[in-house]
Design a protein around this motif. Structure first.
Motif, PDB file in Angstrom:
ATOM      1  N   LEU A 194       0.536   7.528   5.787  1.00  0.00           N
ATOM      2  CA  LEU A 194       0.946   6.263   6.119  1.00  0.00           C
ATOM      3  C   LEU A 194       1.000   5.234   5.045  1.00  0.00           C
ATOM      4  O   LEU A 194       1.954   4.401   4.670  1.00  0.00           O
ATOM      5  CB  LEU A 194       0.376   5.662   7.303  1.00  0.00           C
ATOM      6  N   TRP A 242       3.805   2.667   5.418  1.00  0.00           N
ATOM      7  CA  TRP A 242       4.063   2.246   6.671  1.00  0.00           C
ATOM      8  C   TRP A 242       5.567   2.145   7.248  1.00  0.00           C
ATOM      9  O   TRP A 242       5.869   1.665   8.123  1.00  0.00           O
ATOM     10  CB  TRP A 242       3.299   0.988   7.297  1.00  0.00           C
ATOM     11  N   VAL A 296       2.329  10.324  11.971  1.00  0.00           N
ATOM     12  CA  VAL A 296       2.691  11.456  10.797  1.00  0.00           C
ATOM     13  C   VAL A 296       3.444  12.392  11.561  1.00  0.00           C
ATOM     14  O   VAL A 296       3.272  13.043  12.421  1.00  0.00           O
ATOM     15  CB  VAL A 296       1.414  11.731  10.291  1.00  0.00           C
ATOM     16  N   ALA A 329       5.558   9.694   6.960  1.00  0.00           N
ATOM     17  CA  ALA A 329       5.318   8.745   8.101  1.00  0.00           C
ATOM     18  C   ALA A 329       6.785   8.667   8.928  1.00  0.00           C
ATOM     19  O   ALA A 329       7.767   8.754   8.412  1.00  0.00           O
ATOM     20  CB  ALA A 329       5.143   7.361   7.253  1.00  0.00           C
TER      21      ALA A 329
END
Length: 89
Positions: free
Chosen positions: A21, A26, A43, A63
């Motif tokens: 991440l 993110w 994930v 991510a």
């Protein structure tokens, strides 16, 4: 992590997940900016574990936001309808 994931997690997975991440900032890398603006908290395994993908391979993980990841998983579960004969010769 998905609350529907009933297999649980351990320290190794949580550490690995955080690394993925953070690597991807993110940001969901499944969708694109026009479609996906939700913060990534999942994930995604590019090659699913059921198909031989490696769980802890950073090259097999990315991510993703929950909607994109769960939609992708649902799409993988849809089987093609059986072949139908249209006509006989």
């Amino acid at each position: 992590m998905s609350s529907s994931w009933n297999k649980g997690s351990d320290t190794r997975w949580r550490t690995f997940r955080l690394g993925i991440l953070e690597r991807d900032q993110w940001t969901c890398v499944i969708g694109n900016e026009e479609v996906c603006t939700v913060r990534a908290e999942h994930v995604d395994h590019i090659i699913p574990l059921e198909m031989g993908g490696e769980k802890y391979d950073p090259l097999n993980c990315r991510a993703s936001c929950a909607p994109c990841n769960l939609a992708r998983k649902k799409a993988q579960c849809i089987e093609e309808p059986p072949h139908r004969t249209i006509s006989t010769w």
